[in-house]
Design a protein around this motif. Structure first.
Motif, PDB file in Angstrom:
ATOM      1  N   PHE A   1       0.848  -1.185   0.000  1.00 31.34           N
ATOM      2  CA  PHE A   1       0.000   0.000   0.000  1.00 31.34           C
ATOM      3  C   PHE A   1       0.887   1.240   0.000  1.00 31.34           C
ATOM      4  CE2 PHE A   1      -2.594  -3.211   2.000  1.00 31.34           C
ATOM      5  CZ  PHE A   1      -3.899  -2.913   1.617  1.00 31.34           C
ATOM      6  N   TYR A   2       0.336   2.361  -0.446  1.00 29.61           N
ATOM      7  CA  TYR A   2       1.009   3.651  -0.339  1.00 29.61           C
ATOM      8  C   TYR A   2       0.304   4.471   0.730  1.00 29.61           C
ATOM      9  CZ  TYR A   2       2.471   8.384  -1.128  1.00 29.61           C
ATOM     10  OH  TYR A   2       2.963   9.646  -0.920  1.00 29.61           O
ATOM     11  N   SER A   3       1.058   5.240   1.511  1.00 31.04           N
ATOM     12  CA  SER A   3       0.486   6.123   2.525  1.00 31.04           C
ATOM     13  C   SER A   3       1.180   7.476   2.486  1.00 31.04           C
ATOM     14  CB  SER A   3       0.664   5.521   3.923  1.00 31.04           C
ATOM     15  OG  SER A   3       0.234   6.430   4.922  1.00 31.04           O
ATOM     16  N   GLN A   4       0.401   8.547   2.614  1.00 27.21           N
ATOM     17  CA  GLN A   4       0.975   9.888   2.734  1.00 27.21           C
ATOM     18  C   GLN A   4       1.442  10.144   4.158  1.00 27.21           C
ATOM     19  OE1 GLN A   4      -2.109  12.486   1.270  1.00 27.21           O
ATOM     20  NE2 GLN A   4      -1.493  12.164  -0.841  1.00 27.21           N
ATOM     21  N   ASP A   5       0.959   9.363   5.131  1.00 25.71           N
ATOM     22  CA  ASP A   5       1.336   9.504   6.544  1.00 25.71           C
ATOM     23  C   ASP A   5       1.555   8.100   7.112  1.00 25.71           C
ATOM     24  OD1 ASP A   5       1.586   9.921   9.279  1.00 25.71           O
ATOM     25  OD2 ASP A   5      -0.054  11.382   9.366  1.00 25.71           O
ATOM     26  N   ILE A   6       2.746   7.575   6.926  1.00 32.18           N
ATOM     27  CA  ILE A   6       3.031   6.185   7.262  1.00 32.18           C
ATOM     28  C   ILE A   6       2.868   5.896   8.750  1.00 32.18           C
ATOM     29  CG2 ILE A   6       5.534   6.426   7.525  1.00 32.18           C
ATOM     30  CD1 ILE A   6       5.672   3.689   5.913  1.00 32.18           C
ATOM     31  N   GLU A   7       3.215   6.839   9.599  1.00 32.84           N
ATOM     32  CA  GLU A   7       3.068   6.594  11.037  1.00 32.84           C
ATOM     33  C   GLU A   7       1.599   6.495  11.438  1.00 32.84           C
ATOM     34  OE1 GLU A   7       5.623   9.245  13.209  1.00 32.84           O
ATOM     35  OE2 GLU A   7       7.412   8.383  12.283  1.00 32.84           O
ATOM     36  N   ALA A   8       0.743   7.331  10.858  1.00 33.76           N
ATOM     37  CA  ALA A   8      -0.690   7.255  11.149  1.00 33.76           C
ATOM     38  C   ALA A   8      -1.261   5.934  10.636  1.00 33.76           C
ATOM     39  CB  ALA A   8      -1.426   8.438  10.528  1.00 33.76           C
TER      40      ALA A   8
ATOM     41  N   CYS B   1      10.366   4.926   3.055  1.00 32.08           N
ATOM     42  CA  CYS B   1      10.334   4.037   4.208  1.00 32.08           C
ATOM     43  C   CYS B   1       9.110   3.139   4.095  1.00 32.08           C
ATOM     44  CB  CYS B   1      10.310   4.832   5.512  1.00 32.08           C
ATOM     45  SG  CYS B   1       8.913   5.942   5.683  1.00 32.08           S
ATOM     46  N   ARG B   2       9.109   2.048   4.865  1.00 36.78           N
ATOM     47  CA  ARG B   2       7.959   1.147   4.842  1.00 36.78           C
ATOM     48  C   ARG B   2       7.924   0.288   6.086  1.00 36.78           C
ATOM     49  NH1 ARG B   2       9.185  -3.150  -0.034  1.00 36.78           N
ATOM     50  NH2 ARG B   2      10.014  -4.825   1.230  1.00 36.78           N
ATOM     51  N   PHE B   3       6.791  -0.381   6.270  1.00 34.42           N
ATOM     52  CA  PHE B   3       6.642  -1.389   7.306  1.00 34.42           C
ATOM     53  C   PHE B   3       5.825  -2.537   6.741  1.00 34.42           C
ATOM     54  CE2 PHE B   3       2.846   1.203   7.981  1.00 34.42           C
ATOM     55  CZ  PHE B   3       1.845   0.285   8.281  1.00 34.42           C
ATOM     56  N   HIS B   4       5.969  -3.708   7.383  1.00 38.06           N
ATOM     57  CA  HIS B   4       5.210  -4.885   6.981  1.00 38.06           C
ATOM     58  C   HIS B   4       4.270  -5.259   8.122  1.00 38.06           C
ATOM     59  CE1 HIS B   4       8.178  -6.522   3.751  1.00 38.06           C
ATOM     60  NE2 HIS B   4       8.342  -5.223   3.910  1.00 38.06           N
ATOM     61  N   PHE B   5       3.106  -5.799   7.760  1.00 36.92           N
ATOM     62  CA  PHE B   5       2.152  -6.216   8.775  1.00 36.92           C
ATOM     63  C   PHE B   5       1.403  -7.464   8.324  1.00 36.92           C
ATOM     64  CE2 PHE B   5      -0.372  -3.521   5.974  1.00 36.92           C
ATOM     65  CZ  PHE B   5      -1.605  -4.159   5.912  1.00 36.92           C
ATOM     66  N   GLU B   6       0.823  -8.136   9.303  1.00 42.48           N
ATOM     67  CA  GLU B   6      -0.095  -9.245   9.036  1.00 42.48           C
ATOM     68  C   GLU B   6      -1.490  -8.785   9.405  1.00 42.48           C
ATOM     69  OE1 GLU B   6       1.003 -12.648  11.324  1.00 42.48           O
ATOM     70  OE2 GLU B   6       2.837 -12.982  10.194  1.00 42.48           O
ATOM     71  N   GLU B   7      -2.447  -9.077   8.544  1.00 43.16           N
ATOM     72  CA  GLU B   7      -3.843  -8.810   8.876  1.00 43.16           C
ATOM     73  C   GLU B   7      -4.356 -10.002   9.697  1.00 43.16           C
ATOM     74  OE1 GLU B   7      -6.572 -10.542   7.337  1.00 43.16           O
ATOM     75  OE2 GLU B   7      -5.257 -11.794   6.149  1.00 43.16           O
ATOM     76  N   PRO B   8      -5.575  -9.943  10.255  1.00 39.26           N
ATOM     77  CA  PRO B   8      -6.028 -10.985  11.187  1.00 39.26           C
ATOM     78  C   PRO B   8      -5.988 -12.428  10.676  1.00 39.26           C
ATOM     79  CG  PRO B   8      -7.422  -9.080  11.403  1.00 39.26           C
ATOM     80  CD  PRO B   8      -6.516  -8.822  10.224  1.00 39.26           C
TER      81      PRO B   8
ATOM     82  N   GLY C   1      -3.528 -13.558   8.844  1.00 41.68           N
ATOM     83  CA  GLY C   1      -2.122 -13.922   8.708  1.00 41.68           C
ATOM     84  C   GLY C   1      -1.459 -13.568   7.394  1.00 41.68           C
ATOM     85  N   ASN C   2      -2.176 -12.909   6.477  1.00 41.11           N
ATOM     86  CA  ASN C   2      -1.563 -12.503   5.217  1.00 41.11           C
ATOM     87  C   ASN C   2      -0.662 -11.298   5.444  1.00 41.11           C
ATOM     88  OD1 ASN C   2      -2.878 -14.352   3.304  1.00 41.11           O
ATOM     89  ND2 ASN C   2      -4.737 -13.316   3.954  1.00 41.11           N
ATOM     90  N   GLU C   3       0.499 -11.324   4.815  1.00 41.14           N
ATOM     91  CA  GLU C   3       1.475 -10.237   4.950  1.00 41.14           C
ATOM     92  C   GLU C   3       1.276  -9.192   3.864  1.00 41.14           C
ATOM     93  OE1 GLU C   3       6.347  -9.584   4.801  1.00 41.14           O
ATOM     94  OE2 GLU C   3       5.518 -11.615   4.749  1.00 41.14           O
ATOM     95  N   PHE C   4       1.286  -7.931   4.266  1.00 37.91           N
ATOM     96  CA  PHE C   4       1.231  -6.788   3.376  1.00 37.91           C
ATOM     97  C   PHE C   4       2.282  -5.789   3.843  1.00 37.91           C
ATOM     98  CE2 PHE C   4      -2.982  -8.615   3.142  1.00 37.91           C
ATOM     99  CZ  PHE C   4      -3.323  -8.513   1.802  1.00 37.91           C
ATOM    100  N   ALA C   5       2.520  -4.746   3.053  1.00 39.39           N
ATOM    101  CA  ALA C   5       3.432  -3.684   3.468  1.00 39.39           C
ATOM    102  C   ALA C   5       2.806  -2.344   3.119  1.00 39.39           C
ATOM    103  CB  ALA C   5       4.782  -3.835   2.770  1.00 39.39           C
ATOM    104  N   VAL C   6       3.324  -1.298   3.731  1.00 41.52           N
ATOM    105  CA  VAL C   6       2.928   0.080   3.451  1.00 41.52           C
ATOM    106  C   VAL C   6       4.201   0.877   3.256  1.00 41.52           C
ATOM    107  CG1 VAL C   6       1.762   2.129   4.341  1.00 41.52           C
ATOM    108  CG2 VAL C   6       0.840  -0.132   4.885  1.00 41.52           C
ATOM    109  N   TRP C   7       4.242   1.709   2.226  1.00 41.11           N
ATOM    110  CA  TRP C   7       5.420   2.531   1.998  1.00 41.11           C
ATOM    111  C   TRP C   7       5.019   4.007   1.880  1.00 41.11           C
ATOM    112  CZ3 TRP C   7       7.681   5.654  -1.836  1.00 41.11           C
ATOM    113  CH2 TRP C   7       6.922   5.828  -2.986  1.00 41.11           C
ATOM    114  N   SER C   8       5.999   4.867   2.054  1.00 43.13           N
ATOM    115  CA  SER C   8       5.824   6.313   1.911  1.00 43.13           C
ATOM    116  C   SER C   8       7.163   6.907   1.489  1.00 43.13           C
ATOM    117  CB  SER C   8       5.382   6.906   3.250  1.00 43.13           C
ATOM    118  OG  SER C   8       5.124   8.295   3.117  1.00 43.13           O
ATOM    119  N   GLU C   9       7.107   8.123   0.946  1.00 39.17           N
ATOM    120  CA  GLU C   9       8.346   8.786   0.553  1.00 39.17           C
ATOM    121  C   GLU C   9       9.203   9.156   1.749  1.00 39.17           C
ATOM    122  OE1 GLU C   9       5.395   9.840  -0.809  1.00 39.17           O
ATOM    123  OE2 GLU C   9       5.674   9.831  -2.977  1.00 39.17           O
ATOM    124  N   GLY C  10       8.610   9.327   2.894  1.00 35.18           N
ATOM    125  CA  GLY C  10       9.372   9.683   4.081  1.00 35.18           C
ATOM    126  C   GLY C  10       8.459   9.888   5.267  1.00 35.18           C
ATOM    127  N   ARG C  11       9.060  10.144   6.401  1.00 36.03           N
ATOM    128  CA  ARG C  11       8.272  10.338   7.619  1.00 36.03           C
ATOM    129  C   ARG C  11       7.928  11.774   7.822  1.00 36.03           C
ATOM    130  NH1 ARG C  11      10.145   6.353  12.368  1.00 36.03           N
ATOM    131  NH2 ARG C  11      11.143   4.827  11.146  1.00 36.03           N
TER     132      ARG C  11
END
Length: 118
Positions: free
Chosen positions: A69-76, A99-106, A108-118
């Protein structure tokens, strides 16, 4: 519009369809259409797709593709993922260009979110 020989649809297993739906509705504002008790579909999310009931999960450690996924506010976005039952499996990290982070949804599938910066 469907485009000739372009990616069109993606499907994921989900051991808990109800929890997976609630998670994506809460975090990413997805809407679903159910096709019986064992399948639910989503659209208008950059790529259409669905979840089918099965005791499996998509994990990069097993060679699965990673949808990002893409996010304009990765921390939020990271906070929303955790608040709604997602599990952060790789905290926010920097890479050239963002920057990015990876997560599992309930389920157990893995996804990631990235952004240009914090």
């Amino acid at each position: 519009m469907h485009q000739h020989e372009k990616l069109n649809y993606v499907e994921f297993a989900a051991k808990d369809l109800a929890a997976t739906k609630v998670f994506f509705q809460s975090v990413f504002d997805w809407e679903f259409v159910n096709y019986g008790p064992d399948y639910t579909a989503f659209s208008n999310q950059g790529l259409d797709g669905g979840f089918y009931h099965a005791p499996l999960a998509s994990q990069t450690s097993n060679g699965a593709a990673l949808l990002v996924f893409y996010s304009q506010d990765i921390e939020a976005t990271c906070c929303k993922v955790e608040k709604h039952g997602g599990k952060i499996i790789k905290p926010i990290f920097e890479f050239p260009g963002g920057c990015r982070f990876h997560f599992e949804e309930p389920s157990g599938n893995e996804f990631a979110v990235w952004s240009e910066g914090r």
